[in-house]
Design an enzyme around this catalytic site. Structure first.
Site, short mmCIF file in Angstrom:
data_model
loop_
_atom_site.label_atom_id
_atom_site.label_comp_id
_atom_site.label_asym_id
_atom_site.label_seq_id
_atom_site.Cartn_x
_atom_site.Cartn_y
_atom_site.Cartn_z
N ARG A 75 33.88 79.91 42.94
CA ARG A 75 33.81 80.32 41.54
C ARG A 75 35.20 80.29 40.93
NH1 ARG A 75 33.91 86.13 39.04
NH2 ARG A 75 33.55 85.56 36.87
N HIS A 119 37.21 83.58 31.30
CA HIS A 119 37.73 84.67 32.12
C HIS A 119 39.06 85.12 31.50
CE1 HIS A 119 37.50 86.50 36.40
NE2 HIS A 119 38.44 87.15 35.75
N GLU A 165 32.92 89.78 32.60
CA GLU A 165 33.17 91.19 32.30
C GLU A 165 33.44 91.50 30.83
OE1 GLU A 165 36.21 92.68 34.92
OE2 GLU A 165 34.95 92.47 36.69
N ASN A 293 30.07 91.97 39.34
CA ASN A 293 31.36 92.29 39.94
C ASN A 293 31.35 93.77 40.28
OD1 ASN A 293 32.05 89.68 39.32
ND2 ASN A 293 33.62 90.21 37.81
N TYR A 295 33.41 96.81 42.70
CA TYR A 295 34.53 97.18 43.58
C TYR A 295 34.45 98.62 44.05
CZ TYR A 295 36.80 92.86 42.10
OH TYR A 295 37.11 91.55 41.87
N GLU A 353 32.05 88.95 42.33
CA GLU A 353 33.35 89.46 42.79
C GLU A 353 33.13 90.73 43.58
OE1 GLU A 353 36.37 90.21 39.81
OE2 GLU A 353 35.89 88.35 38.77
C1 FCB Z 1 38.08 92.05 37.88
C2 FCB Z 1 38.51 90.74 37.28
C3 FCB Z 1 39.27 89.85 38.22
C4 FCB Z 1 40.21 90.62 39.12
C5 FCB Z 1 39.52 91.81 39.74
C6 FCB Z 1 40.39 92.61 40.66
O1 FCB Z 1 37.90 92.97 36.85
O2 FCB Z 1 37.38 90.03 36.83
O3 FCB Z 1 39.91 88.86 37.46
O4 FCB Z 1 41.34 90.95 38.43
O5 FCB Z 1 39.00 92.64 38.75
#
Ligand code: FCB
Length: 449
Positions: A75, A119, A165, A293, A295, A353
């Site tokens: 990607r 992006h 995002e 995405n 985290y 992500e």
């Molecule tokens: C996300 C972004 C990506 C990267 C990660 C850590 O929000 O999409 O570009 O910076 O965080």
């Protein structure tokens, strides 16, 4: 062994401004990130993406690296100002040529391209002329840009992501001022969120028309929101926070309306974005997949002394945190994926992500022993597998990131790669987490223990 379906796609992700460098080459125009980085004090150490990972010149080497990692999918994003240096009007052929070379080399290496059209590196001219995404004209310009790129690459690229995002673009760029364009205006941020969704909705049919049998989607940052306590007040705040960061995007895309509690909230605070009749239907255009995405999770409580409904983030002490100070909370990934399946009936999901920043050191024999990152991947992928078992239609997973890169306002201080980048020499070193990922891809599953 936790086995994933044979059709499951394993990949890694990057974004143009974070890796390409070569910002003045082959006719590329200025982006809002070039401008933002040149403003002193905005970025850690006043760093910028002018060179980054020099991927623009090293893409062939980087595709070899992907081959060594056994990636099946990659990607990446297209830099709008390479294609249209002033955002609209004159096309820069050299920009299209670059992405065509990249796509062809990926296909030759048997790696499936997933292309993100936006992006975050908006052409600066659109910021100057229209106020960026605060204007409907930028959404229209995006559709023209999407048309140009998909016309050129649509015969070979079959996976398209319109935007990355929108929440972060709107909030962090136009309200918190931490990302480009660095504004501090909540009203603008809400307007921007609407125009981004609109741009997505208008672009989907255009991409489809240019790319037969393509899969088209959008990528959202989605985190499960938890209340810090059992109190009703905190639960209410958590529900609102979920509305602002998650439902505001998922609902219009998959239910055709913005969430009514957030609409009420905006009305009360005089923040309601301008919309035109018919926008809701445009935004709700059916999609083939949703990119997620993820985290961390978000934990909130009512902010003391503030008006009712104002959230305050709570840091869970004792929990593991990454170098971004983001809590490691693997269950949150399962929660998000299962919710999208059960409550929104999303037809197909990709984790576009997921990953972790930790400080890395290169050992004397040129290895990077990043056990914590490896562990992070193992735990999150275990939860992705659990989501699959609960019926979530998860079709693939992209590690963030293929390599260390320019982490926006954090500059080069945060390393997210499964490959280490020595910025002085541009040498790439696959980290232990990268070797672990390679073995996982080979085995199509996670070895336990
Ligand atoms: C996300 C972004 C990506 C990267 C990660 C850590 O929000 O999409 O570009 O910076 O965080």
């Amino acid at each position: 062994m936790l086995q994933f379906p044979d059709s499951f796609r394993w990949g890694a992700a990057t974004a143009s401004y974070q890796i390409e460098g070569a910002v003045h080459e082959d006719g590329r125009g200025e982006s809002i990130w070039d401008r933002f980085c040149s403003t002193p004090g905005k970025i850690f150490n006043n760093e910028n993406g002018a060179i980054a990972c020099d991927h623009y010149h090293r893409y062939q080497e980087d595709i070899q690296l992907m081959g060594e990692l056994g990636l099946q999918a990659y990607r990446f994003s297209v830099a709008w100002p390479r294609i249209l240096p002033t955002g609209r009007g004159r096309v820069n052929p050299a920009g299209l040529d670059f992405y065509e070379r990249l796509v062809d080399a990926l296909l030759t290496a048997n790696i499936e391209p997933f292309v993100t059209l936006f992006h975050w590196d908006l052409p600066q001219a659109l910021q100057d002329d229209f106020g960026g995404w605060t204007s409907r004209d930028t959404a229209k310009a995006f559709v023209d840009y999407a048309n140009i790129v998909s016309e050129r690459l649509g015969d070979r690229v079959k996976n398209w992501i319109t935007l990355n995002e929108p929440f972060v673009v709107a909030k962090v760029g136009y309200e918190y001022g931490v990302h480009a364009p660095g504004l501090h205006d909540p009203r603008l941020a809400w307007q921007v969120s609407h125009h981004l969704l609109l741009a997505h909705g208008m672009a989907v049919p255009v991409i489809r028309a240019n790319s037969s049998n393509a899969q088209v989607g959008i990528t959202l940052n989605l985190s499960s929101v938890h209340s810090a306590t059992d109190s009703e007040r905190d639960h209410y705040v958590a529900h609102l926070e979920d509305g602002v960061s998650n439902r505001w995007y998922i609902d219009p895309l998959f239910r055709g309306t913005y969430p009514s509690d957030i609409m009420d909230y905006l009305e009360q605070h005089n923040l309601t974005p301008q919309m035109v009749n018919g926008d809701a239907a445009i935004i709700a255009v059916p999609m083939d997949f949703l990119g997620v995405n993820n985290y961390s999770r978000t934990v909130v409580r009512q902010k003391a002394g503030a008006a009712n409904g104002v959230a305050e983030q709570v840091r869970i002490s004792g929990a593991e945190h990454t170098d971004m100070d983001w809590e490691v909370y693997p269950e949150g990934l399962r929660e998000v994926l299962v919710r999208l399946h059960q409550e929104y009936h999303v037809p197909r999901l990709y984790v576009t992500e997921n990953g972790a920043a930790f400080p890395d050191t290169v050992s004397a024999n040129s290895r990077v022993h990043d056990a914590r990152r490896e562990n992070y991947y193992r735990e999150y992928l275990t939860q992705a597998h659990a989501a699959l078992s609960e019926g979530a239609p998860l079709a693939g997973y992209f590690a963030w990131s293929l390599m260390d890169n320019f982490e926006w306002s954090e500059g080069y201080s945060k390393r997210f790669g499964i490959t280490y980048v020595d910025y002085a020499t541009q040498r790439r070193i696959i980290k232990d987490s990268g070797y672990w990922y390679r073995n996982t891809i080979r085995a199509h599953g996670i070895r336990e223990g």
